[in-house]
Scaffold this motif. Structure first.
Motif, PDB file in Angstrom:
ATOM      1  N   THR A 219       1.284  -1.256  -0.084  1.00 32.51           N
ATOM      2  CA  THR A 219      -0.138   0.037  -0.191  1.00 32.51           C
ATOM      3  C   THR A 219       0.367   1.196   0.082  1.00 32.51           C
ATOM      4  O   THR A 219       2.787   1.386   0.042  1.00 32.51           O
ATOM      5  N   ALA A 220       0.452   2.627  -0.237  1.00 34.07           N
ATOM      6  CA  ALA A 220       1.355   3.902  -0.118  1.00 34.07           C
ATOM      7  C   ALA A 220       0.492   4.551   0.938  1.00 34.07           C
ATOM      8  O   ALA A 220      -0.681   4.088   1.186  1.00 34.07           O
ATOM      9  N   GLU A 221       1.719   4.570   1.893  1.00 35.41           N
ATOM     10  CA  GLU A 221       1.168   4.781   3.454  1.00 35.41           C
ATOM     11  C   GLU A 221       1.703   6.977   3.402  1.00 35.41           C
ATOM     12  O   GLU A 221       2.994   6.984   2.758  1.00 35.41           O
ATOM     13  N   PRO A 222       1.175   7.395   4.768  1.00 39.33           N
ATOM     14  CA  PRO A 222       1.951   8.237   5.186  1.00 39.33           C
ATOM     15  C   PRO A 222       3.354   8.210   5.557  1.00 39.33           C
ATOM     16  O   PRO A 222       3.451   7.266   6.275  1.00 39.33           O
ATOM     17  N   PRO A 223       4.359   8.867   5.709  1.00 39.64           N
ATOM     18  CA  PRO A 223       5.631   8.994   6.119  1.00 39.64           C
ATOM     19  C   PRO A 223       5.539   7.999   7.183  1.00 39.64           C
ATOM     20  O   PRO A 223       4.920   8.431   8.424  1.00 39.64           O
ATOM     21  N   GLY A 224       6.619   6.919   7.723  1.00 36.05           N
ATOM     22  CA  GLY A 224       6.566   6.115   8.672  1.00 36.05           C
ATOM     23  C   GLY A 224       5.768   5.422   8.574  1.00 36.05           C
ATOM     24  O   GLY A 224       5.832   4.490   9.296  1.00 36.05           O
ATOM     25  N   GLY A 225       4.810   4.876   7.542  1.00 31.76           N
ATOM     26  CA  GLY A 225       3.838   4.144   7.563  1.00 31.76           C
ATOM     27  C   GLY A 225       3.027   4.106   8.642  1.00 31.76           C
ATOM     28  O   GLY A 225       2.282   4.822   9.327  1.00 31.76           O
ATOM     29  N   SER A 226       1.824   2.380   8.430  1.00 29.35           N
ATOM     30  CA  SER A 226       0.580   3.226   9.231  1.00 29.35           C
ATOM     31  C   SER A 226       0.317   2.045  10.209  1.00 29.35           C
ATOM     32  O   SER A 226       1.401   0.439   9.615  1.00 29.35           O
ATOM     33  N   SER A 227      -0.797   1.778  10.786  1.00 25.02           N
ATOM     34  CA  SER A 227      -0.973   0.326  11.534  1.00 25.02           C
ATOM     35  C   SER A 227      -2.163  -0.354  10.732  1.00 25.02           C
ATOM     36  O   SER A 227      -1.769  -1.722  11.087  1.00 25.02           O
ATOM     37  N   THR A 228      -2.598  -0.036  10.099  1.00 24.60           N
ATOM     38  CA  THR A 228      -3.293  -0.065   9.215  1.00 24.60           C
ATOM     39  C   THR A 228      -3.587   0.691   7.711  1.00 24.60           C
ATOM     40  O   THR A 228      -2.950   1.156   7.458  1.00 24.60           O
ATOM     41  N   PRO A 229      -3.603  -0.581   7.255  1.00 24.19           N
ATOM     42  CA  PRO A 229      -4.013   0.329   5.418  1.00 24.19           C
ATOM     43  C   PRO A 229      -5.206   1.638   5.811  1.00 24.19           C
ATOM     44  O   PRO A 229      -5.979   1.868   6.038  1.00 24.19           O
ATOM     45  N   THR A 230      -4.565   2.834   4.933  1.00 23.09           N
ATOM     46  CA  THR A 230      -4.933   3.973   4.847  1.00 23.09           C
ATOM     47  C   THR A 230      -6.276   4.425   3.706  1.00 23.09           C
ATOM     48  O   THR A 230      -6.376   4.840   3.204  1.00 23.09           O
ATOM     49  N   GLY A 231      -5.428   3.260   2.484  1.00 20.71           N
ATOM     50  CA  GLY A 231      -5.871   2.973   1.214  1.00 20.71           C
ATOM     51  C   GLY A 231      -6.163   1.851   0.490  1.00 20.71           C
ATOM     52  O   GLY A 231      -5.751   0.759   1.788  1.00 20.71           O
ATOM     53  N   PRO A 232      -6.971   1.241  -0.445  1.00 16.49           N
ATOM     54  CA  PRO A 232      -6.594  -0.018  -0.880  1.00 16.49           C
ATOM     55  C   PRO A 232      -5.335  -0.406  -1.252  1.00 16.49           C
ATOM     56  O   PRO A 232      -4.686   0.530  -1.744  1.00 16.49           O
ATOM     57  N   PRO A 233      -5.436  -2.250  -1.168  1.00 21.43           N
ATOM     58  CA  PRO A 233      -4.153  -2.540  -1.864  1.00 21.43           C
ATOM     59  C   PRO A 233      -3.506  -1.863  -2.903  1.00 21.43           C
ATOM     60  O   PRO A 233      -4.094  -2.181  -3.873  1.00 21.43           O
ATOM     61  N   LEU A 234      -2.272  -1.264  -3.105  1.00 21.06           N
ATOM     62  CA  LEU A 234      -1.587  -1.420  -5.439  1.00 21.06           C
ATOM     63  C   LEU A 234      -2.055  -2.786  -5.417  1.00 21.06           C
ATOM     64  O   LEU A 234      -1.463  -2.689  -6.589  1.00 21.06           O
ATOM     65  N   VAL A 235      -1.801  -3.914  -4.726  1.00 19.81           N
ATOM     66  CA  VAL A 235      -1.452  -5.203  -5.072  1.00 19.81           C
ATOM     67  C   VAL A 235      -1.037  -6.103  -3.791  1.00 19.81           C
ATOM     68  O   VAL A 235      -1.186  -5.813  -2.831  1.00 19.81           O
ATOM     69  N   VAL A 236      -2.050  -7.782  -3.946  1.00 18.75           N
ATOM     70  CA  VAL A 236      -1.630  -7.930  -3.171  1.00 18.75           C
ATOM     71  C   VAL A 236      -1.387  -9.624  -4.206  1.00 18.75           C
ATOM     72  O   VAL A 236      -2.285  -9.985  -4.753  1.00 18.75           O
ATOM     73  N   LEU A 237      -0.529 -10.328  -3.651  1.00 21.48           N
ATOM     74  CA  LEU A 237       0.033 -11.265  -3.831  1.00 21.48           C
ATOM     75  C   LEU A 237       0.545 -12.686  -3.265  1.00 21.48           C
ATOM     76  O   LEU A 237       0.644 -12.528  -2.346  1.00 21.48           O
ATOM     77  N   PRO A 238       0.293 -13.885  -4.010  1.00 26.78           N
ATOM     78  CA  PRO A 238      -0.831 -15.085  -2.932  1.00 26.78           C
ATOM     79  C   PRO A 238       0.473 -15.159  -1.922  1.00 26.78           C
ATOM     80  O   PRO A 238       2.083 -15.154  -2.980  1.00 26.78           O
ATOM     81  N   LEU A 239       1.048 -16.453  -1.568  1.00 25.60           N
ATOM     82  CA  LEU A 239       1.578 -16.659  -0.501  1.00 25.60           C
ATOM     83  C   LEU A 239       1.632 -18.097  -0.841  1.00 25.60           C
ATOM     84  O   LEU A 239       1.127 -18.848  -1.054  1.00 25.60           O
TER      85      LEU A 239
END
Length: 239
Positions: A219-239
């Motif tokens: 995801t794209a997050e504010p500086p320093g990152g976030s504890s929970t996503p602030t927007g939709p994922p830019l990509v989700v890749l399976p493991l």
């Protein structure tokens, strides 16, 4: 079989496909434009990162590091890897070591020799961990395009309980935002570290283990990152 071949682009670009699987994938590349383009981009990323090790160090850096090495805690010895595994490591190790080298240069030159030696040891350990994940016999590779541009490949080894992300072509984010990594567990996104800011290409280990996770998100997050996503994922890749 064709569906499985689509998942081998990252492994092939890092030289981790061999034998009948490699021959089958080569035949697949001859008829699949999407996989051919993806392999080209990932291979170019590895080459560009490998070239980064040609950075010229500051004058006297080698002498100061060598002088400080006797005071640095030694790494435990390890047995040499089999020749086949070393061959699989070559491209990925160069790319990942180059990524670490660029980060070391960016730290500046106004630190003392012992600190430089400590940084070098930690950088080597980090590069070794990244290489171990990409070369693990059970490693899986999943590649996808990010919303807004760029691609990411998630490499995961259940045996090592580690995952890494190789990224390429990421556009700069506005307002000093950063790319953040997440493990998805039971539908919830768990923070797993930040990608190095300001770099369109490189590699990074995820914080924590992939145990219990079914995917990795960016995801794209504010500086320093976030504890929970602030927007939709830019990509989700399976493991």
């Amino acid at each position: 079989m064709t569906a499985e071949l689509h998942t081998l682009t990252g492994a092939y670009a890092l030289g981790a496909v061999s034998g009948p699987e490699e021959r089958a994938f080569r035949r697949h590349l001859a008829v699949c434009d999407a996989c051919r383009e993806e392999v080209r981009e990932l291979t170019e990323t590895a080459a560009r990162l490998a070239m980064a090790v040609a950075e010229v160090p500051p004058p006297g850096m080698r002498e100061r590091v060598m002088a400080a090495l006797p005071e640095v805690r030694q790494l435990p010895p390890h047995a040499p890897a089999p020749r086949a595994v070393r061959r699989r490591w070559r491209i990925s190790h160069l790319a990942l070591a180059a990524c670490v080298a660029v980060a070391a240069v960016a730290t500046g030159v106004a630190i003392d020799a012992r600190h430089r030696a400590d940084v070098a040891v930690r950088a080597e350990q980090r590069a070794a961990e990244l290489s171990a994940v990409t070369a693990a016999p059970d490693a899986t590779f999943h590649t996808g395009a990010l919303t807004g541009g760029g691609t990411a490949t998630v490499v995961s080894s259940p045996r090592l309980a580690r995952s890494a992300v190789l990224f390429h072509g990421l556009p700069a984010l506005p307002d000093s935002h950063v790319y953040e990594l997440w493990y998805r567990r039971d539908g919830a996104m768990v923070p797993a570290g930040l990608l190095p800011p300001g770099r369109p290409a490189g590699a990074a280990l995820l914080d924590g283990t992939p145990t219990g996770a079914d995917a990795v998100g960016v995801t794209a997050e504010p500086p320093g990152g976030s504890s929970t996503p602030t927007g939709p994922p830019l990509v989700v890749l399976p493991l």
